[in-house]
Design a protein around this motif. Structure first.
Motif, short mmCIF file in Angstrom:
data_model
loop_
_atom_site.label_atom_id
_atom_site.label_comp_id
_atom_site.label_asym_id
_atom_site.label_seq_id
_atom_site.Cartn_x
_atom_site.Cartn_y
_atom_site.Cartn_z
N MET A 17 0.83 -1.19 0.00
CA MET A 17 0.00 0.00 0.00
C MET A 17 0.87 1.26 0.00
SD MET A 17 -3.11 1.01 0.01
CE MET A 17 -4.48 1.62 0.87
N VAL A 18 1.93 1.24 0.79
CA VAL A 18 2.82 2.40 0.86
C VAL A 18 3.52 2.61 -0.48
CG1 VAL A 18 4.89 3.34 1.96
CG2 VAL A 18 3.15 2.23 3.35
N LEU A 19 3.99 1.51 -1.07
CA LEU A 19 4.67 1.62 -2.37
C LEU A 19 3.73 2.16 -3.44
CD1 LEU A 19 6.70 -1.70 -2.31
CD2 LEU A 19 7.65 0.61 -2.22
N LYS A 20 2.49 1.71 -3.41
CA LYS A 20 1.50 2.19 -4.38
C LYS A 20 1.27 3.69 -4.21
CE LYS A 20 -3.19 1.06 -5.91
NZ LYS A 20 -4.33 0.15 -5.66
N ALA A 57 5.62 -2.78 -5.76
CA ALA A 57 4.31 -3.03 -5.16
C ALA A 57 3.68 -4.29 -5.73
CB ALA A 57 3.39 -1.82 -5.39
N MET A 58 3.92 -4.55 -7.03
CA MET A 58 3.40 -5.76 -7.67
C MET A 58 4.00 -7.02 -7.06
SD MET A 58 3.53 -4.75 -11.64
CE MET A 58 2.42 -3.57 -12.36
N GLU A 59 5.25 -6.93 -6.66
CA GLU A 59 5.90 -8.08 -6.02
C GLU A 59 5.20 -8.42 -4.71
OE1 GLU A 59 10.02 -6.96 -5.73
OE2 GLU A 59 10.26 -6.93 -7.91
N ALA A 60 4.75 -7.39 -4.01
CA ALA A 60 4.06 -7.60 -2.73
C ALA A 60 2.60 -8.00 -2.93
CB ALA A 60 4.14 -6.33 -1.88
N ASP A 61 1.97 -7.49 -3.99
CA ASP A 61 0.56 -7.77 -4.23
C ASP A 61 0.31 -7.94 -5.73
OD1 ASP A 61 -2.17 -8.06 -4.14
OD2 ASP A 61 -2.57 -6.05 -3.35
N PRO A 62 0.66 -9.11 -6.28
CA PRO A 62 0.52 -9.32 -7.72
C PRO A 62 -0.94 -9.36 -8.21
CG PRO A 62 1.18 -11.35 -6.65
CD PRO A 62 1.20 -10.27 -5.60
N ASP A 63 -1.89 -9.44 -7.31
CA ASP A 63 -3.30 -9.50 -7.70
C ASP A 63 -3.97 -8.13 -7.77
OD1 ASP A 63 -3.22 -12.29 -7.90
OD2 ASP A 63 -3.60 -12.51 -5.76
N ASP A 64 -3.23 -7.07 -7.49
CA ASP A 64 -3.78 -5.71 -7.55
C ASP A 64 -3.71 -5.23 -9.00
OD1 ASP A 64 -4.44 -3.03 -7.42
OD2 ASP A 64 -3.23 -2.63 -5.64
N SER A 65 -4.82 -5.35 -9.69
CA SER A 65 -4.85 -5.01 -11.12
C SER A 65 -4.56 -3.54 -11.39
CB SER A 65 -6.21 -5.39 -11.71
OG SER A 65 -7.24 -4.64 -11.12
N THR A 66 -4.89 -2.67 -10.44
CA THR A 66 -4.66 -1.24 -10.67
C THR A 66 -3.19 -0.91 -10.82
OG1 THR A 66 -4.63 -0.68 -8.31
CG2 THR A 66 -6.76 -0.57 -9.45
N LEU A 67 -2.32 -1.73 -10.24
CA LEU A 67 -0.89 -1.49 -10.40
C LEU A 67 -0.46 -1.66 -11.85
CD1 LEU A 67 0.37 -3.36 -7.21
CD2 LEU A 67 0.38 -0.88 -7.60
N TYR A 68 -1.05 -2.61 -12.53
CA TYR A 68 -0.73 -2.81 -13.95
C TYR A 68 -1.26 -1.64 -14.78
CZ TYR A 68 0.68 -7.49 -12.67
OH TYR A 68 1.32 -8.55 -12.10
#
Length: 105
Positions: free
Chosen positions: A1-4, A26-37
């Protein structure tokens, strides 16, 4: 969350390379967060990295098939890679999902 959040701050400052690095972590920590992509795809677009933008947009679209914004992201990247027919299909898909989305106009 902080990285995002840090990535978002870098994006707002037009520090797109920094934002890419933060979103990637952030993707490494939460690969299922589509908004990062989606966010990283926008950064790649600003950095004229069309193929990378398209790869992230395609991942976002695959993760969020029922979201019109994913169609818009994919279409933007497709336009930059001169895949106009596919871009039209992505935009049409987005319109079918949300006829009131101004981004798709």
């Amino acid at each position: 969350m902080v990285l995002k959040m840090q990535g978002d701050a870098a994006f707002e400052e037009n520090a797109y390379a920094d934002a890419v690095a933060l979103y990637t972590k952030a993707m490494e920590a939460d690969p299922d967060d589509s908004t990062l992509y989606a966010k990283r795809s926008l950064c790649w677009l600003h950095l004229s990295e069309e193929d990378k933008a398209l790869a992230d947009a395609n991942t976002y679209r695959a993760m969020e098939m029922d979201l019109s914004n994913s169609c818009y992201e994919q279409a933007a990247a497709l336009i930059l890679t001169k895949e106009y027919a596919q871009a039209c299909q992505a935009l049409l898909s987005g319109l079918k999902l949300d006829l009131r989305n101004d981004d798709l106009d």
